[in-house]
Design a protein around this motif. Structure first.
Motif: not given
Length: 166
Positions: A1-18, A52-63
């Protein structure tokens, strides 16, 4: 699992997750789904997000995990929110995210991270306890949108020793 800072381009995928978590109900105080733009404003680049940080696994935002100044927390405090994908589920997302959030809080000179958790969110209460958060307050019977009263338990994590002016 890779941890990085969230960027605006993550918003669509993260809003779906939330939104999946919001629609399932029972674990978050959020009750209304957010658009990608609302998500970005609330968690990534609006007035109140601190980090805001995101967790990525195989290019999928998992949290994701965020610190916020929404609601005018006391000086030296920021509020934390942690969300992990429901489908597919990835164990350990919150544990993986917390070191990055804690490091950011230290860099910012925060004294405490505050978590306000619904009393019926058993997994959330357990998670924050495992991360070292300690209970310090309780909000009694805060109504949900449908009027159902649910207590909120406030826990805090001491980031570092208080800084005193010299």
């Amino acid at each position: 699992m890779h941890i990085r800072r969230a960027v605006p381009a993550d918003a669509e995928e993260l809003s779906n997750l939330l939104n999946e978590i919001i629609l399932a109900g029972g674990t978050t105080a959020l009750e209304t789904p957010l658009s990608a733009a609302e998500f970005a404003d609330w968690f990534i680049d609006g007035e109140f997000p601190v980090v805001c940080h995101v967790a990525e696994h195989d290019r999928l935002l998992v949290g994701f995990q965020s610190l916020s100044s929404y609601g005018d927390p006391p000086k030296g405090y920021a509020d934390i929110a942690t969300f992990a994908r429901m489908n597919p589920k990835f164990p350990g997302v919150g544990r993986a995210l917390f070191p990055a959030t804690r490091a950011a809080a230290e860099e910012l000179g925060l004294e405490f991270i505050n978590a306000t958790i619904r009393a019926d969110n058993v997994s959330g209460l357990a998670y924050y306890t495992k991360m070292g958060f300690e209970p310090y307050d309780r909000l009694i019977q805060v109504p949900l949108l449908d009027g159902t009263p649910v207590d909120r338990i406030k826990k805090r994590f001491r980031v570092s020793a208080p800084r005193h002016p010299t």
